[in-house]
Design an enzyme around this catalytic site. Structure first.
Site, PDB file in Angstrom:
ATOM      1  N   ASP A  13      49.358  38.789  44.017  1.00  0.00           N
ATOM      2  CA  ASP A  13      48.247  39.491  44.671  1.00  0.00           C
ATOM      3  C   ASP A  13      47.195  39.978  43.680  1.00  0.00           C
ATOM      4  OD1 ASP A  13      49.757  39.288  47.114  1.00  0.00           O
ATOM      5  OD2 ASP A  13      50.936  40.973  46.400  1.00  0.00           O
ATOM      6  N   LYS A  16      43.921  35.971  43.129  1.00  0.00           N
ATOM      7  CA  LYS A  16      43.804  34.559  42.740  1.00  0.00           C
ATOM      8  C   LYS A  16      42.890  33.795  43.689  1.00  0.00           C
ATOM      9  CE  LYS A  16      48.321  33.745  42.511  1.00  0.00           C
ATOM     10  NZ  LYS A  16      48.934  35.075  42.346  1.00  0.00           N
ATOM     11  N   LYS A  18      40.081  34.391  45.275  1.00  0.00           N
ATOM     12  CA  LYS A  18      38.653  34.340  44.944  1.00  0.00           C
ATOM     13  C   LYS A  18      38.406  33.513  43.680  1.00  0.00           C
ATOM     14  CE  LYS A  18      35.161  36.917  42.775  1.00  0.00           C
ATOM     15  NZ  LYS A  18      34.436  38.121  42.444  1.00  0.00           N
ATOM     16  N   GLY A  40      49.758  34.218  49.656  1.00  0.00           N
ATOM     17  CA  GLY A  40      48.662  34.613  50.540  1.00  0.00           C
ATOM     18  C   GLY A  40      47.376  34.637  49.753  1.00  0.00           C
ATOM     19  N   HIS A  41      46.486  33.677  50.024  1.00  0.00           N
ATOM     20  CA  HIS A  41      45.218  33.631  49.302  1.00  0.00           C
ATOM     21  C   HIS A  41      44.075  33.861  50.286  1.00  0.00           C
ATOM     22  CE1 HIS A  41      47.037  31.080  45.799  1.00  0.00           C
ATOM     23  NE2 HIS A  41      47.506  32.294  45.887  1.00  0.00           N
ATOM     24  N   GLN A 223      52.158  33.338  43.594  1.00  0.00           N
ATOM     25  CA  GLN A 223      52.960  34.445  43.043  1.00  0.00           C
ATOM     26  C   GLN A 223      52.536  34.708  41.583  1.00  0.00           C
ATOM     27  OE1 GLN A 223      55.218  31.844  44.696  1.00  0.00           O
ATOM     28  NE2 GLN A 223      54.453  32.828  46.510  1.00  0.00           N
ATOM     29  N   THR A 238      60.762  35.608  43.105  1.00  0.00           N
ATOM     30  CA  THR A 238      60.777  34.517  44.064  1.00  0.00           C
ATOM     31  C   THR A 238      61.687  33.417  43.505  1.00  0.00           C
ATOM     32  OG1 THR A 238      59.398  33.158  45.511  1.00  0.00           O
ATOM     33  CG2 THR A 238      58.701  33.326  43.196  1.00  0.00           C
ATOM     34  N   VAL A 299      50.222  38.061  53.559  1.00  0.00           N
ATOM     35  CA  VAL A 299      51.259  37.367  54.319  1.00  0.00           C
ATOM     36  C   VAL A 299      52.055  38.334  55.181  1.00  0.00           C
ATOM     37  CG1 VAL A 299      53.463  36.133  54.060  1.00  0.00           C
ATOM     38  CG2 VAL A 299      51.475  35.412  52.751  1.00  0.00           C
ATOM     39  N   GLY A 301      51.530  41.877  55.425  1.00  0.00           N
ATOM     40  CA  GLY A 301      50.880  43.102  55.888  1.00  0.00           C
ATOM     41  C   GLY A 301      51.528  44.352  55.301  1.00  0.00           C
ATOM     42  N   ARG A 303      52.461  47.328  52.704  1.00  0.00           N
ATOM     43  CA  ARG A 303      51.720  48.125  51.745  1.00  0.00           C
ATOM     44  C   ARG A 303      52.194  47.764  50.335  1.00  0.00           C
ATOM     45  NH1 ARG A 303      49.443  52.692  53.628  1.00  0.00           N
ATOM     46  NH2 ARG A 303      48.149  53.687  52.057  1.00  0.00           N
ATOM     47  N   THR A 413      34.086  41.324  39.990  1.00  0.00           N
ATOM     48  CA  THR A 413      33.654  42.710  40.223  1.00  0.00           C
ATOM     49  C   THR A 413      33.464  43.078  41.695  1.00  0.00           C
ATOM     50  OG1 THR A 413      31.378  41.999  39.833  1.00  0.00           O
ATOM     51  CG2 THR A 413      32.547  42.961  37.962  1.00  0.00           C
ATOM     52  N   SER A 414      33.808  42.151  42.591  1.00  0.00           N
ATOM     53  CA  SER A 414      33.824  42.456  44.035  1.00  0.00           C
ATOM     54  C   SER A 414      34.465  41.269  44.738  1.00  0.00           C
ATOM     55  CB  SER A 414      32.399  42.698  44.572  1.00  0.00           C
ATOM     56  OG  SER A 414      31.865  41.500  45.104  1.00  0.00           O
TER      57      SER A 414
HETATM   58  P1  IMP Z   1      60.261  35.236  48.593  1.00  0.00           P
HETATM   59  O1  IMP Z   1      59.312  34.447  47.736  1.00  0.00           O
HETATM   60  O2  IMP Z   1      59.852  35.298  50.037  1.00  0.00           O
HETATM   61  O3  IMP Z   1      61.687  34.818  48.405  1.00  0.00           O
HETATM   62  O4  IMP Z   1      60.196  36.779  48.095  1.00  0.00           O
HETATM   63  C1  IMP Z   1      60.718  37.157  46.832  1.00  0.00           C
HETATM   64  C2  IMP Z   1      59.857  38.236  46.195  1.00  0.00           C
HETATM   65  O5  IMP Z   1      58.593  37.696  45.853  1.00  0.00           O
HETATM   66  C3  IMP Z   1      59.554  39.433  47.100  1.00  0.00           C
HETATM   67  O6  IMP Z   1      59.474  40.600  46.319  1.00  0.00           O
HETATM   68  C4  IMP Z   1      58.191  39.111  47.663  1.00  0.00           C
HETATM   69  O7  IMP Z   1      57.504  40.278  48.060  1.00  0.00           O
HETATM   70  C5  IMP Z   1      57.542  38.458  46.464  1.00  0.00           C
HETATM   71  N1  IMP Z   1      56.454  37.536  46.807  1.00  0.00           N
HETATM   72  C6  IMP Z   1      56.555  36.284  47.299  1.00  0.00           C
HETATM   73  N2  IMP Z   1      55.339  35.748  47.471  1.00  0.00           N
HETATM   74  C7  IMP Z   1      54.456  36.672  47.055  1.00  0.00           C
HETATM   75  C8  IMP Z   1      53.018  36.680  46.961  1.00  0.00           C
HETATM   76  O8  IMP Z   1      52.303  35.735  47.260  1.00  0.00           O
HETATM   77  N3  IMP Z   1      52.483  37.833  46.463  1.00  0.00           N
HETATM   78  C9  IMP Z   1      53.230  38.880  46.065  1.00  0.00           C
HETATM   79  N4  IMP Z   1      54.553  38.911  46.128  1.00  0.00           N
HETATM   80  C10 IMP Z   1      55.165  37.814  46.616  1.00  0.00           C
END
Ligand code: IMP
Length: 429
Positions: A13, A16, A18, A40-41, A223, A238, A299, A301, A303, A413-414
């Site tokens: 997160d 990436k 942008k 999630g991009h 990731q 992951t 992906v 939602g 926090r 920067t934005s």
């Molecule tokens: P998994 O990839 O669903 O098995 O999740 C394993 C870990 O990677 C968890 O802590 C998820 O929150 C984190 N994770 C997986 N994909 C993303 C991503 O795109 N952004 C941030 N964390 C991620």
């Protein structure tokens, strides 16, 4: 012509989407090489917001998108994403998306096992996205996976499903979760075959030809290094290798073809899911960063946890990930803070450590050691040159470069794609 790979250097997160979009507009081909629809991009193009999880970002820019063999592919997620883009006026089909024939598929039993296992872990859960990523990679390494090319061989599907179900149903039974039957899965796969097989292609060969023709290839990581299955904060990671080196194995090119590696880093740190986070702020400053930075997962939602910039962590990621230059994002979120802290190492049992130790309890016990820098009162939002930045912001960036051991090559920067300070064209080699 140089190629470029983009990877995250923290826990994902980093913004990436942008950066990849900015680079995709300068590339001919954009390739995903690991992960799946857990990524999630978010891209904002001409005022329209696109949320991608599985598709390479280049498809939004009219570029050829490739999904490499290192990805795990959920066909339902793929077609759902294609349908959403169609509603937004973008057509994705085999003319602009090719998927490696050897890509393992995510089947409904994978998210079922992912969730059942997380539930069984209770307090100790990893905090996965619940999308079946881990179980799908396990099946790949366990040599049980159903791959895209198998859809062309009904007998292979039948044979592989037997093996897959023996494995999964044993586990699901042990976890007290509902079991799967063969026939509905087989019917589903046979029905998918005519829709999915037209996308199948030898991605390695497409890339070899592209290379010979001098086309610009962008490898889009998902990731981040601290979520890498080997190098991250294991087991809170992951299930794929997120480092740039995996762009080679995950697509079928030699390591020399990867080109320039850009590491994306937020000007502070965030993390979703469980696991160690030495610089986490659970106070009002952490809350402020979360609100200003709109830190909610694309992906899930969920926090995101927020904290100070951890230079020791990013330095480790830069070294392991083979990062040539950093892209620093969301600097504007720090605007107006009276002072800023940067973590330069950790204290553990009376000792100073310059890197995160490998074992989970030691990682959890690490106390950050900070350096304090002055903040800045004026806004950095939308700045398009260093000259527009307050002196303290430039100082903050320079200190990050020194501590991390890599130059900041781009600054975002934005959320607007054009609010980017690029010191040079990464594709220029
Ligand atoms: P998994 O990839 O669903 O098995 O999740 C394993 C870990 O990677 C968890 O802590 C998820 O929150 C984190 N994770 C997986 N994909 C993303 C991503 O795109 N952004 C941030 N964390 C991620």
């Amino acid at each position: 012509m140089a190629n470029v790979a983009v990877i995250g250097t923290q826990w994902g997160d980093e913004g990436k989407g942008k950066v990849v979009d900015w680079l995709a507009s300068r590339a001919d081909i954009v390739v995903r090489f690991q992960g799946g629809h857990n990524a999630g991009h978010t891209l904002v193009v001409d005022g329209v917001t696109y949320k991608l999880s599985l598709l390479p970002s280049g498809v939004v820019r009219g570029k050829l998108g490739l999904i490499g063999n290192g990805v795990v592919l959920d066909p339902d997620a793929l077609f759902a994403e294609i349908a959403t883009l169609r509603e937004q006026g973008l057509e994705v089909g085999p003319h602009n998306l090719r998927i490696a024939e050897t890509t393992p598929l995510i089947l409904p039993l994978h998210p079922a096992l992912d969730r059942a296992r997380e539930a069984a872990r209770g307090q100790d859960k990893i905090g996965t996205t619940g999308r079946g990523i881990g179980p799908a990679y396990e099946d790949k390494v366990g040599r049980r996976a159903i791959r895209l090319c198998d859809l062309a061989e009904p007998e292979t599907l039948s044979f592989k499903l037997d093996e897959l179900l023996l494995h999964h149903n044993s586990l699901l039974k042990g976890l007290g979760a509902p079991l799967f039957e063969k026939q509905p899965l087989l019917d589903r796969l046979l029905a998918l075959a005519p829709r999915l097989l037209p996308f199948a292609a030898p991605v390695w060969e497409i890339l070899a030809e592209a290379r010979s023709a001098g086309r610009r290839v962008l490898f889009e990581g998902a990731q981040a290094v601290m979520l890498d299955v080997d190098h991250g904060t294991y087991p809170y990671v992951t299930s794929s290798n997120t480092v740039a080196g995996n762009a080679a194995a995950g697509t079928g090119i030699g390591p020399g073809a990867i080109g320039l590696v850009l590491g994306i880093a937020k000007a502070y740190t965030t993390r979703v899911g469980s696991g160690p986070f030495p610089t986490e702020l659970t106070d009002a400053t952490g809350q402020l960063l979360g609100e200003r930075g709109r830190e909610f997962g694309t992906v899930t939602g969920r926090r995101r946890r927020c904290g100070w910039f951890d230079a020791a962590l990013v330095r480790q990621a830069v070294t392991i990930g083979g990062v040539d230059g950093l892209v620093l994002t969301k600097l504007d979120v720090l605007d107006g803070l009276p002072e800023l802290k940067i973590c330069i190492g950790y204290r553990l049992g009376g000792q100073f450590l310059h890197r995160l130790p490998p074992a989970m309890r030691a990682q959890a016990a690490c106390e950050p050691v900070y350096e304090t820098l002055p903040g800045w009162s004026s806004s950095t939002r939308g700045a398009r040159s260093y000259a527009e930045l307050p002196a303290e912001a430039v100082k903050y960036i320079r200190r990050i470069e020194e501590l991390v051991g890599a130059p900041v090559m781009m600054l975002s920067t934005s959320p607007d794609r054009d609010d980017t300070i690029a010191l040079r064209d990464p594709f220029a080699g």
